[in-house]
Write an enzyme that holds these catalytic residues in place. Structure first.
Site, mmCIF file in Angstrom:
data_model
loop_
_atom_site.group_PDB
_atom_site.id
_atom_site.type_symbol
_atom_site.label_atom_id
_atom_site.label_comp_id
_atom_site.label_asym_id
_atom_site.label_seq_id
_atom_site.Cartn_x
_atom_site.Cartn_y
_atom_site.Cartn_z
ATOM 1 N N LYS A 158 0.689 -1.190 0.121
ATOM 2 C CA LYS A 158 -0.012 -0.125 0.134
ATOM 3 C C LYS A 158 0.940 1.203 0.062
ATOM 4 O O LYS A 158 1.607 1.752 0.839
ATOM 5 C CB LYS A 158 -0.824 0.120 1.366
ATOM 6 C CG LYS A 158 -1.966 1.233 0.894
ATOM 7 C CD LYS A 158 -2.396 1.984 2.491
ATOM 8 C CE LYS A 158 -1.792 3.069 2.724
ATOM 9 N NZ LYS A 158 -1.968 4.109 1.921
ATOM 10 N N GLU A 175 9.619 0.829 10.878
ATOM 11 C CA GLU A 175 10.560 1.878 10.519
ATOM 12 C C GLU A 175 9.773 3.315 10.801
ATOM 13 O O GLU A 175 9.048 3.539 10.133
ATOM 14 C CB GLU A 175 11.185 1.689 9.257
ATOM 15 C CG GLU A 175 12.649 2.421 9.338
ATOM 16 C CD GLU A 175 12.487 3.811 8.870
ATOM 17 O OE1 GLU A 175 12.508 4.548 9.525
ATOM 18 O OE2 GLU A 175 12.371 3.996 7.597
ATOM 19 N N GLU A 187 8.895 14.909 16.270
ATOM 20 C CA GLU A 187 9.407 14.844 15.078
ATOM 21 C C GLU A 187 8.594 15.888 14.146
ATOM 22 O O GLU A 187 7.547 15.956 14.030
ATOM 23 C CB GLU A 187 9.306 13.569 14.186
ATOM 24 C CG GLU A 187 9.807 13.243 13.052
ATOM 25 C CD GLU A 187 9.505 12.003 12.572
ATOM 26 O OE1 GLU A 187 8.368 11.340 12.617
ATOM 27 O OE2 GLU A 187 10.493 11.395 11.800
ATOM 28 N N CYS A 201 13.100 10.527 7.776
ATOM 29 C CA CYS A 201 13.164 9.875 9.357
ATOM 30 C C CYS A 201 14.394 9.918 9.796
ATOM 31 O O CYS A 201 14.323 10.463 11.092
ATOM 32 C CB CYS A 201 12.690 8.448 9.107
ATOM 33 S SG CYS A 201 13.728 7.342 7.943
HETATM 34 P P1 NAP Z 1 1.659 7.957 8.298
HETATM 35 O O1 NAP Z 1 0.137 8.452 8.762
HETATM 36 O O2 NAP Z 1 2.449 7.264 9.491
HETATM 37 O O3 NAP Z 1 1.535 7.143 7.117
HETATM 38 C C1 NAP Z 1 2.365 6.158 6.659
HETATM 39 C C2 NAP Z 1 1.506 4.966 5.913
HETATM 40 O O4 NAP Z 1 0.592 4.275 6.831
HETATM 41 C C3 NAP Z 1 0.712 5.416 4.731
HETATM 42 O O5 NAP Z 1 0.565 4.799 3.747
HETATM 43 C C4 NAP Z 1 -0.747 5.671 5.444
HETATM 44 O O6 NAP Z 1 -1.782 5.441 4.602
HETATM 45 C C5 NAP Z 1 -0.652 4.589 6.251
HETATM 46 N N1 NAP Z 1 -1.461 4.481 7.292
HETATM 47 C C6 NAP Z 1 -2.142 5.718 7.838
HETATM 48 N N2 NAP Z 1 -2.914 5.335 8.936
HETATM 49 C C7 NAP Z 1 -3.043 3.859 8.933
HETATM 50 C C8 NAP Z 1 -3.769 3.009 9.865
HETATM 51 N N3 NAP Z 1 -4.328 3.165 10.785
HETATM 52 N N4 NAP Z 1 -3.318 1.831 9.480
HETATM 53 C C9 NAP Z 1 -2.458 1.006 8.577
HETATM 54 N N5 NAP Z 1 -1.833 2.103 8.013
HETATM 55 C C10 NAP Z 1 -1.962 3.427 7.873
HETATM 56 O O7 NAP Z 1 2.389 9.189 8.048
HETATM 57 P P2 NAP Z 1 1.950 10.321 7.033
HETATM 58 O O8 NAP Z 1 0.487 10.663 7.473
HETATM 59 O O9 NAP Z 1 2.163 10.037 5.886
HETATM 60 O O10 NAP Z 1 2.793 11.625 8.047
HETATM 61 C C11 NAP Z 1 2.512 11.975 9.306
HETATM 62 C C12 NAP Z 1 3.715 12.032 9.992
HETATM 63 O O11 NAP Z 1 4.718 10.578 9.830
HETATM 64 C C13 NAP Z 1 4.975 12.836 9.599
HETATM 65 O O12 NAP Z 1 4.729 14.215 9.731
HETATM 66 C C14 NAP Z 1 6.317 12.180 10.050
HETATM 67 O O13 NAP Z 1 6.439 12.767 11.413
HETATM 68 C C15 NAP Z 1 6.055 10.752 9.928
HETATM 69 N N6 NAP Z 1 6.546 9.982 8.917
HETATM 70 C C16 NAP Z 1 7.841 9.482 9.374
HETATM 71 C C17 NAP Z 1 8.181 8.577 8.063
HETATM 72 C C18 NAP Z 1 9.394 7.847 8.388
HETATM 73 O O14 NAP Z 1 10.170 7.617 7.303
HETATM 74 N N7 NAP Z 1 9.661 7.654 9.439
HETATM 75 C C19 NAP Z 1 7.600 8.823 6.763
HETATM 76 C C20 NAP Z 1 6.651 9.261 6.658
HETATM 77 C C21 NAP Z 1 6.138 10.362 7.627
HETATM 78 P P3 NAP Z 1 -2.042 7.197 3.918
HETATM 79 O O15 NAP Z 1 -0.976 7.802 3.176
HETATM 80 O O16 NAP Z 1 -3.343 6.905 3.149
HETATM 81 O O17 NAP Z 1 -2.505 8.036 5.235
#
Ligand code: NAP
Ligand code: MG
Length: 490
Positions: A188, A263, A394, A297
C-alpha cells in the site's frame, strides 16, 4: 494496464487503483486527487482502494504463495527475475524520476538518484535468493540420536505499508526483500504518492514476477492500511511511517500475532565537539536536515554544539539555509523542493511557532514561501527552553534546532533524552571520543564525521519508539523468513 496512464503527465492521469493477481483494477466510487506539491494542482485522479480490494489482493497473494509459483520457483530463476526488474527500472529511469518529482516534489536529480537506488536494491536482494539456507546439528541425548537441521522458509503473505517522503525507494526496499525471501506481497503506497509504486507494479509483471506475487492496493491508510494490519490472511507487516500509526499497527496486528518490522519516526541528535572540522560539520549537518526538505526519518533535527564553536556553527547553518535555492523540482536550479502537502506545511509552521513561543531564537527562515506550492523556508532555531516541543517531537520539515553545550558527559544524556532512537551523528577529530560516544548513543545508526549515509548492505532501524526490527542486509532478509527445526531419528 488500461493504456499507459503515465505517458502524458501533462494531462490529469487516471491510474488504476490496484494490481490484484496480475490484473489492474480501475475506477471506483470515491476518487482521490493526487497533487503536484510544487504547484498545488491535480496531476492524477485515482479510485480509492477498498477493504474488498485488500481481501482480494490477500487472497491472490495467498493463492500464489501456496501454489509455489514464486516461493517454489528455483532460487536462481527468482534471482534472474529480480535482476530483470532492476534492468527494467534502469530502462524506465527517466520516466520514473519525472513521475517522482511531479508527485513528491523532490529535485529531479534527487529523484534520479532514488530511482537508481531502487534498481540497485533489486540487484542486491536478487543476490540473496540463492543464499538462503539453514544449518545442521548432530543432536543426541537420552531420547536418541538425531540428524537435525534448520530450514529457512518464507513467512508467507507480507503486507507492505509505505509513506510519501521517498516513495519509490520504499516501494523497492520492501518489495525486493519480500520477493527475494519468496513471500507474496500486498503493497500500500501513501495516498499522496501512489504513482511510482503503480509503475513499479507494471515493471514487476514485465520482469516475470508471477501474477499474485506482488499486489498493490492504493487508497487511504485508515481503510486500506488498517484492513491490512488486521487481516488474518497476512502473516507479516512491514511498515514505514509515523510512530503514532506504528502503534496502531501493533494493536491491530496483535489479534493474529503478525510478524512486524516497523521503521518509525526520529528526532536524531547531532553532536559537534569543540575539535570538529567545522568546514565539514556545518555543510554535513545542513544536508542532514535540509535534504528532501527535512522529510527524512533520520534527519538530524537537534544539533548540539560545544560552546567554543556554537556561534560560528549557528552562523554557518543560517548561511547554508539562506543560500539554499527552494523551488520546483523540475527547475534545475532548485536544491530543495516543497513539502508534500498544505497539511504538512501547516504542521511544520505550527512547530516553528511553538519553538518561538518556547523562547527559541530564529537564525534563518521561519515561514512558508509565497505561491500555490507547499514551499517552506529552511529554518534554523536556536536555544529553546529545555524540553521544548521542537526538541521532543518529529517535525518532518526543514527545521533544525541548535543548542550549545559545555560538558561532553551532559550532551550524551541530552542526545539520548528522547523517545526516539533512529540515528545520531558525531563530529570530532578525536577518534577515541568518536568511538566512545558511538557506543553510548541509543540509536540504530551512528554516523561519525558524516550524516545520512545508509546502504542496503547495512541493517537500518530504530531503538526505542523509532521502530522494531531492521531492514537491509541479512537482518533485513531474516525478517521475511521463518526458521523451522527438523529432527530426524537415525
Ligand atoms: P503515516 O500516517 O504514518 O502514514 C504512513 C503510511 O501508513 C501511509 O501509507 C498511510 O496511509 C498508512 N496509514 C495511515 N493510517 C494507517 C492505519 N491506521 N493503519 C495502517 N496504515 C495506516 O504518515 P503520514 O500521514 O504520511 O505523515 C505523518 C507524520 O509521519 C509525518 O509528519 C512524519 O512525522 C511521520 N513520517 C515518518 C516517516 C518515516 O520515514 N519515519 C515517513 C513519513 C511520515 P495514507 O497515506 O493513506 O494516510
Ligand atoms: Mg497519511
Amino acid at each position: 494496464m488500461p493504456g499507459n496512464w503515465w505517458d502524458d503527465p501533462r494531462e490529469v492521469m487516471r491510474p488504476p487503483r490496484a494490481l490484484i493477481g496480475g490484473e489492474w483494477v480501475s475506477g471506483g466510487g470515491l476518487r482521490l486527487q493526487v497533487l503536484n506539491p510544487s504547484v498545488g494542482g491535480v496531476i492524477a485522479e485515482i479510485g480509492a482502494g477498498t477493504v474488498a480490494d485488500v481481501d482480494e489482493a490477500v487472497a491472490a497473494a495467498r493463492q500464489t504463495f501456496e501454489s509455489g509459483a514464486w516461493a517454489g520457483m528455483p532460487a536462481g530463476a527468482r534471482a534472474q527475475i529480480l535482476w530483470r526488474a532492476a534492468d527494467l527500472i534502469d530502462a524506465a529511469a527517466s520516466e520514473l524520476a519525472d513521475l517522482e518529482t511531479l508527485n513528491n516534489g523532490m529535485a529531479l536529480v534527487a529523484a534520479q538518484r532514488t530511482v537508481a537506488q531502487g534498481a540497485e536494491t533489486f540487484r542486491y536482494f536478487a543476490g540473496w535468493c540463492t543464499k538462503i539456507h539453514g544449518q545442521t546439528a548432530d543432536v543426541s541425548g537420552p531420547a536418541g540420536t538425531f540428524h537435525a537441521y534448520t530450514r529457512r522458509e518464507p513467512i508467507g503473505v507480507a503486507g507492505l505499508i509505505i509513506p510519501w517522503n521517498v516513495p519509490f525507494v520504499f516501494a523497492c526496499n520492501k518489495l525486493a526483500v519480500a520477493l527475494a525471501a519468496g513471500c507474496s506481497a500486498v503493497l500500500k503506497p501513501a495516498e499522496e504518492t501512489p504513482l511510482t509504486a503503480l509503475r513499479l507494479g507494471e515493471i514487476l509483471l514485465q520482469a516475470g514476477v508471477p501474477p499474485g506475487a506482488a499486489n498493490i492496493v492504493t487508497g487511504v491508510g485508515e481503510v486500506v492500511g488498517a484492513a491490512m494490519a488486521a487481516h488474518p490472511g497476512i502473516d507479516k507487516i512491514a511498515f514505514t511511517g509515523s510512530t503514532e500509526v506504528g502503534k496502531k499497527i501493533i494493536q491491530a496486528s496483535a489479534r493474529t500475532v503478525k510478524r512486524l518490522t516497523l521503521e518509525l519516526g526520529g528526532k536524531s541528535p547531532v553532536i559537534v565537539f569543540d575539535d570538529a572540522d567545522l568546514e565539514a560539520a556545518v555543510p554535513g549537518a545542513a544536508r542532514g536536515i535540509f535534504t528532501n526538505s527535512g522529510q527524512v526519518c533520520m534527519a538530524g533535527s537537534r544539533v548540539y554544539v560545544q560552546r567554543g564553536l556554537y556561534d560560528r556553527a549557528v552562523e554557518g547553518m543560517a548561511r547554508a539555509a539562506n543560500r539554499l535555492k527552494v523551488g520546483d523540482g523540475f527547475d534545475p536550479a532548485s536544491e530543495m523542493g516543497p513539502l508534500i502537502s498544505e497539511k504538512q506545511l501547516e504542521r511544520v509552521g505550527g512547530f516553528i511557532e511553538s519553538g518561538l513561543l518556547e523562547n527559541a531564537g530564529l537564525a534563518a527562515g521561519g515561514g512558508r514561501l509565497p505561491g500555490s506550492g507547499f514551499f517552506m523556508q529552511p529554518t534554523v532555531l536556536t536555544s529553546p527552553d529545555p524540553g521544548a516541543q521542537v526538541l521532543r517531537e518529529e517535525i518532518f520539515g526543514p527545521v533544525v534546532t541548535m543548542i550549545p553545550f559545555d560538558d561532553p558527559e551532559q550532551v550524551i544524556s541530552a542526545a539520548n533524552d528522547t523517545d526516539y532512537g533512529l540515528a545520531a551523528a558525531v563530529w570530532t577529530r578525536d577518534i577515541g571520543l568518536a568511538l566512545r560516544t558511538a557506543r553510548r548513543l541509543k540509536a540504530g545508526t551512528v554516523w561519525l564525521n558524516c550524516q545520512l549515509v545508509t546502504d542496503r548492505m547495512m541493517p537500518f532501524g530504530g531503538y526505542k519508539q523509532s521502530g522494531m526490527g531492521r531492514e537491509g542486509g541479512l537482518e533485513g532478509l531474516d525478517a521475511y523468513l521463518e526458521t523451522k527445526s527438523v529432527f530426524a531419528a537415525i
